[in-house]
Design a protein around this motif. Sequence first.
Motif, PDB file in Angstrom:
ATOM      1  N   CYS A  41       0.852  -1.179   0.000  1.00 31.57           N
ATOM      2  CA  CYS A  41       0.000   0.000   0.000  1.00 31.57           C
ATOM      3  C   CYS A  41       0.891   1.234   0.000  1.00 31.57           C
ATOM      4  N   ARG A  42       0.717   2.094  -0.983  1.00 28.29           N
ATOM      5  CA  ARG A  42       1.511   3.316  -1.085  1.00 28.29           C
ATOM      6  C   ARG A  42       0.983   4.413  -0.163  1.00 28.29           C
ATOM      7  N   GLY A  43      -0.098   4.126   0.555  1.00 27.70           N
ATOM      8  CA  GLY A  43      -0.631   5.072   1.533  1.00 27.70           C
ATOM      9  C   GLY A  43      -0.074   4.799   2.919  1.00 27.70           C
ATOM     10  N   PRO A  76       4.535  13.028   3.225  1.00 28.33           N
ATOM     11  CA  PRO A  76       5.087  13.926   2.199  1.00 28.33           C
ATOM     12  C   PRO A  76       6.609  13.798   2.116  1.00 28.33           C
ATOM     13  N   THR A  77       7.126  13.928   0.917  1.00 26.93           N
ATOM     14  CA  THR A  77       8.573  13.918   0.724  1.00 26.93           C
ATOM     15  C   THR A  77       9.037  15.354   0.513  1.00 26.93           C
TER      16      THR A  77
END
Length: 79
Positions: A41-43, A76-77
């Motif tokens: 999951c990218r979340g 956030p990046t």
Amino acid sequence: MPDSTWSEGVIARHLTKAAEILGEDITVDVIEGEADARAICRGCGSTAENEPEYASVTVWPWAVRHAAECRAMPRPTEA
């Protein structure tokens, strides 16, 4: 609108609940290799993993269920 570019090795993507609400590219990606099949999951970062021959009864269903429920936002990046 979600990004249409898939990462290397990704064979399926499922939009998460957060992606549906926000229109962002937050997905559960299914990656199938010779040694294993996994979904991430990218979340929220949750994962499922198994041998490729069992992916259709473990990894794939997990990816679909998780995407339908996950409302997590990726961290956030910094630019």
